[in-house]
Design an enzyme around this catalytic site. Structure first.
Site, PDB file in Angstrom:
ATOM      1  N   ASP A  71       5.802  14.526  13.830  1.00 10.47           N
ATOM      2  CA  ASP A  71       6.021  14.340  12.387  1.00 10.47           C
ATOM      3  C   ASP A  71       4.753  14.700  11.620  1.00 10.47           C
ATOM      4  O   ASP A  71       4.362  14.002  10.687  1.00 10.47           O
ATOM      5  CB  ASP A  71       6.452  12.897  12.106  1.00 10.47           C
ATOM      6  CG  ASP A  71       7.174  12.766  10.762  1.00 10.47           C
ATOM      7  OD1 ASP A  71       7.634  13.798  10.220  1.00 10.47           O
ATOM      8  OD2 ASP A  71       7.277  11.637  10.248  1.00 10.47           O
ATOM      9  N   LYS A  79       9.636   5.846   5.655  1.00  7.37           N
ATOM     10  CA  LYS A  79      11.071   5.862   5.894  1.00  7.37           C
ATOM     11  C   LYS A  79      11.513   4.561   6.563  1.00  7.37           C
ATOM     12  O   LYS A  79      12.613   4.091   6.361  1.00  7.37           O
ATOM     13  CB  LYS A  79      11.395   7.072   6.783  1.00  7.37           C
ATOM     14  CG  LYS A  79      12.863   7.397   6.879  1.00  7.37           C
ATOM     15  CD  LYS A  79      13.435   7.860   5.563  1.00  7.37           C
ATOM     16  CE  LYS A  79      14.953   7.949   5.640  1.00  7.37           C
ATOM     17  NZ  LYS A  79      15.565   7.947   4.310  1.00  7.37           N
ATOM     18  N   PHE A  80      10.643   3.986   7.375  1.00  6.34           N
ATOM     19  CA  PHE A  80      11.078   2.831   8.166  1.00  6.34           C
ATOM     20  C   PHE A  80      10.321   1.554   7.856  1.00  6.34           C
ATOM     21  O   PHE A  80      10.767   0.482   8.219  1.00  6.34           O
ATOM     22  CB  PHE A  80      10.919   3.147   9.661  1.00  6.34           C
ATOM     23  CG  PHE A  80      11.410   4.514  10.000  1.00  6.34           C
ATOM     24  CD1 PHE A  80      12.750   4.828   9.854  1.00  6.34           C
ATOM     25  CD2 PHE A  80      10.542   5.499  10.416  1.00  6.34           C
ATOM     26  CE1 PHE A  80      13.213   6.096  10.121  1.00  6.34           C
ATOM     27  CE2 PHE A  80      10.998   6.776  10.697  1.00  6.34           C
ATOM     28  CZ  PHE A  80      12.335   7.077  10.545  1.00  6.34           C
ATOM     29  N   GLY A  81       9.185   1.676   7.219  1.00  6.08           N
ATOM     30  CA  GLY A  81       8.382   0.478   7.052  1.00  6.08           C
ATOM     31  C   GLY A  81       7.753   0.355   5.681  1.00  6.08           C
ATOM     32  O   GLY A  81       7.652   1.322   4.930  1.00  6.08           O
ATOM     33  N   LYS A  90       2.160  -3.223   8.692  1.00  8.69           N
ATOM     34  CA  LYS A  90       3.373  -2.434   8.483  1.00  8.69           C
ATOM     35  C   LYS A  90       4.567  -3.243   8.983  1.00  8.69           C
ATOM     36  O   LYS A  90       4.643  -3.568  10.167  1.00  8.69           O
ATOM     37  CB  LYS A  90       3.246  -1.103   9.245  1.00  8.69           C
ATOM     38  CG  LYS A  90       4.469  -0.208   9.189  1.00  8.69           C
ATOM     39  CD  LYS A  90       4.113   1.197   9.670  1.00  8.69           C
ATOM     40  CE  LYS A  90       5.276   1.971  10.200  1.00  8.69           C
ATOM     41  NZ  LYS A  90       4.884   3.308  10.668  1.00  8.69           N
ATOM     42  N   VAL A 134       4.182  -1.031   4.001  1.00  8.80           N
ATOM     43  CA  VAL A 134       2.816  -1.320   4.451  1.00  8.80           C
ATOM     44  C   VAL A 134       2.080  -2.130   3.375  1.00  8.80           C
ATOM     45  O   VAL A 134       2.104  -1.765   2.194  1.00  8.80           O
ATOM     46  CB  VAL A 134       2.061  -0.005   4.755  1.00  8.80           C
ATOM     47  CG1 VAL A 134       0.659  -0.293   5.270  1.00  8.80           C
ATOM     48  CG2 VAL A 134       2.828   0.841   5.774  1.00  8.80           C
ATOM     49  N   LEU A 145       0.821  -1.219   0.000  1.00  9.10           N
ATOM     50  CA  LEU A 145       0.000   0.000   0.000  1.00  9.10           C
ATOM     51  C   LEU A 145       0.851   1.263   0.000  1.00  9.10           C
ATOM     52  O   LEU A 145       0.421   2.318  -0.429  1.00  9.10           O
ATOM     53  CB  LEU A 145      -0.897   0.025   1.247  1.00  9.10           C
ATOM     54  CG  LEU A 145      -1.984  -1.036   1.331  1.00  9.10           C
ATOM     55  CD1 LEU A 145      -2.619  -1.037   2.716  1.00  9.10           C
ATOM     56  CD2 LEU A 145      -3.048  -0.777   0.271  1.00  9.10           C
TER      57      LEU A 145
HETATM   58  P1  ADP Z   1       6.921   5.084   8.111  1.00 11.08           P
HETATM   59  O1  ADP Z   1       6.696   5.110   9.609  1.00 11.08           O
HETATM   60  O2  ADP Z   1       7.910   4.060   7.696  1.00 11.08           O
HETATM   61  O3  ADP Z   1       7.232   6.449   7.552  1.00 11.08           O
HETATM   62  P2  ADP Z   1       4.102   5.183   7.437  1.00 11.08           P
HETATM   63  O4  ADP Z   1       3.368   4.746   8.662  1.00 11.08           O
HETATM   64  O5  ADP Z   1       4.164   6.663   7.182  1.00 11.08           O
HETATM   65  O6  ADP Z   1       5.578   4.571   7.446  1.00 11.08           O
HETATM   66  O7  ADP Z   1       3.488   4.448   6.163  1.00 11.08           O
HETATM   67  C1  ADP Z   1       4.042   4.575   4.895  1.00 11.08           C
HETATM   68  C2  ADP Z   1       2.944   4.767   3.849  1.00 11.08           C
HETATM   69  O8  ADP Z   1       2.106   3.611   3.825  1.00 11.08           O
HETATM   70  C3  ADP Z   1       2.005   5.924   4.153  1.00 11.08           C
HETATM   71  O9  ADP Z   1       2.468   7.149   3.620  1.00 11.08           O
HETATM   72  C4  ADP Z   1       0.701   5.468   3.499  1.00 11.08           C
HETATM   73  O10 ADP Z   1       0.703   5.784   2.103  1.00 11.08           O
HETATM   74  C5  ADP Z   1       0.741   3.967   3.645  1.00 11.08           C
HETATM   75  N1  ADP Z   1      -0.006   3.558   4.841  1.00 11.08           N
HETATM   76  C6  ADP Z   1       0.441   3.575   6.113  1.00 11.08           C
HETATM   77  N2  ADP Z   1      -0.483   3.123   6.977  1.00 11.08           N
HETATM   78  C7  ADP Z   1      -1.551   2.804   6.231  1.00 11.08           C
HETATM   79  C8  ADP Z   1      -2.847   2.244   6.547  1.00 11.08           C
HETATM   80  N3  ADP Z   1      -3.180   1.962   7.798  1.00 11.08           N
HETATM   81  N4  ADP Z   1      -3.698   2.021   5.536  1.00 11.08           N
HETATM   82  C9  ADP Z   1      -3.341   2.306   4.265  1.00 11.08           C
HETATM   83  N5  ADP Z   1      -2.147   2.832   3.884  1.00 11.08           N
HETATM   84  C10 ADP Z   1      -1.245   3.067   4.862  1.00 11.08           C
END
Ligand code: ADP
Length: 344
Positions: A149, A38-40, A57, A42, A34
């Protein structure tokens, strides 16, 4: 445009404990990716027993410290049960990989949504989004947590057509004791507050600055502090230098500008709290039916460029090097290791 006062959560309260030594695939079917941060990474997933659609994630944690960061994110999310905030469903630690199962949010990023040709962007629609953002932040702050953030890519739309949003990504969030000095060395230059750049004490106002920047961008499509280079951007941030001179602001109300002015203040303690924002004239729910505000075409064109620029050069968390006043991208560009190490 529909406003929504719904209070229900996607699923009932869950007391999530991290499951150790278990592979999430035993309980969840993984589907397509999806998004990645930066860290994960999804993925969409389905819980085998309930058929509930969720998001998984995955975060690679080569170091113990990385694992502790995910544990902190999980711990913080456990305290954040609110309809404006992404909800935690489950969590796993399986060797060097950790996985958090989250509520699935299918509407995509808010800014992608508002630039869609079918979306009529008006000042009124901006108030609907900003109100929800402030409701979410208000709840976070009332739990004595800082998000740290707040930026457009962390605001997702619940559905493709509705106007409900959710704040995501508590990867940099911290519990906050107002009696103790907290400093951090991370952030995203365009959205980060002056006290972060200066390595001064941070507080609830630190998130409110970023809320002010998000509001400025949403109303104009322009980034208030952006300079030719990141150090220039940071310099603009530290002196809180911005203006409303661009033609994109011609149609924007004075009340909206007042709202932004009361957030983009150099002195963190003078900024409106999230609760103040909800009581500000601009966001207060008005009983009378307001005349339709004009569609913001210049803003929309600007926003398209903003989103394009971000997609090309995602402005991910930076680490601030205090001694040299230089900022650098956090580690490499692969979403493998949590930001953890940057927190001081
Ligand atoms: P990180 O902590 O690694 O920066 P994020 O939590 O921001 O990761 O998630 C990365 C991307 O994944 C988000 O910008 C979004 O597009 C997608 N994403 C994250 N969580 C969800 C979710 N619960 N449902 C759908 N898409 C998600």
């Amino acid at each position: 445009m529909k406003t929504s006062n719904e209070v229900q959560l996607s699923f009932p309260y869950r007391d999530v404990q991290i499951k150790r030594g278990l592979d999430p695939k035993e309980e969840y079917d993984l589907q397509e990716e999806l998004g990645r941060g930066k860290f994960g990474i999804v993925y969409r997933c389905t819980e085998k027993t309930s058929n509930l659609c969720l998001a998984a994630k995955y975060i690679t944690c080569p170091k113990k410290e990385d694992r502790r960061n995910v544990e902190r994110e999980v711990d913080i999310m456990r305290s954040l049960q609110h309809p404006r905030l992404i909800q935690l469903y489950d969590a796993f630690e399986n060797g060097k990989v950790m996985c958090v199962i989250l509520e699935l949010i299918e509407g995509g990023e808010l800014f992608e949504r508002v630039i869609d040709d079918d979306f009529i962007l008006t000042e009124k629609s901006c108030t609907i989004f900003m109100r929800q953002i402030c409701e979410g932040v208000d709840f976070i702050h009332k739990q004595r947590i800082l998000h740290l953030d707040m930026k457009p890519e962390n605001i997702l739309c619940l559905t493709k057509t509705g106007n409900r949003i959710k704040i995501i990504d508590f990867g940099l969030a911290r519990r906050f004791d107002p009696d103790k000095k907290l400093q951090v060395l991370f952030g995203t230059p365009e959205f980060v507050a002056p006290e972060v750049v200066n390595y001064d004490a941070i507080g609830y106002g630190t998130d409110m600055w970023s809320v002010g920047v998000i509001c400025y961008v949403l109303l104009s499509g322009l980034s208030p502090f952006m300079g030719a280079t990141d150090p220039q951007t940071m310099a603009n941030v530290t002196i809180a230098k911005y203006d409303f001179d661009d033609e994109a602001f011609n149609e924007i109300s004075d009340t909206a500008k007042d709202f932004i002015r009361k957030l983009l203040l150099k002195d963190m303690t003078k900024r409106m709290s999230a609760e103040d924002c909800l009581n500000h004239e601009w966001l207060k729910r008005k009983k009378k039916i307001i005349a339709r505000t004009p569609s913001m075409e210049v803003t929309k064109d600007n926003l398209k460029l903003f989103v394009e620029r971000w997609n090309e050069h995602p402005n991910s968390p930076y680490v601030f090097d205090k001694s040299s006043q230089v900022i650098m991208p956090d580690q490499d560009d692969c979403p493998t290791s949590p930001a953890s190490s940057l927190a001081k």
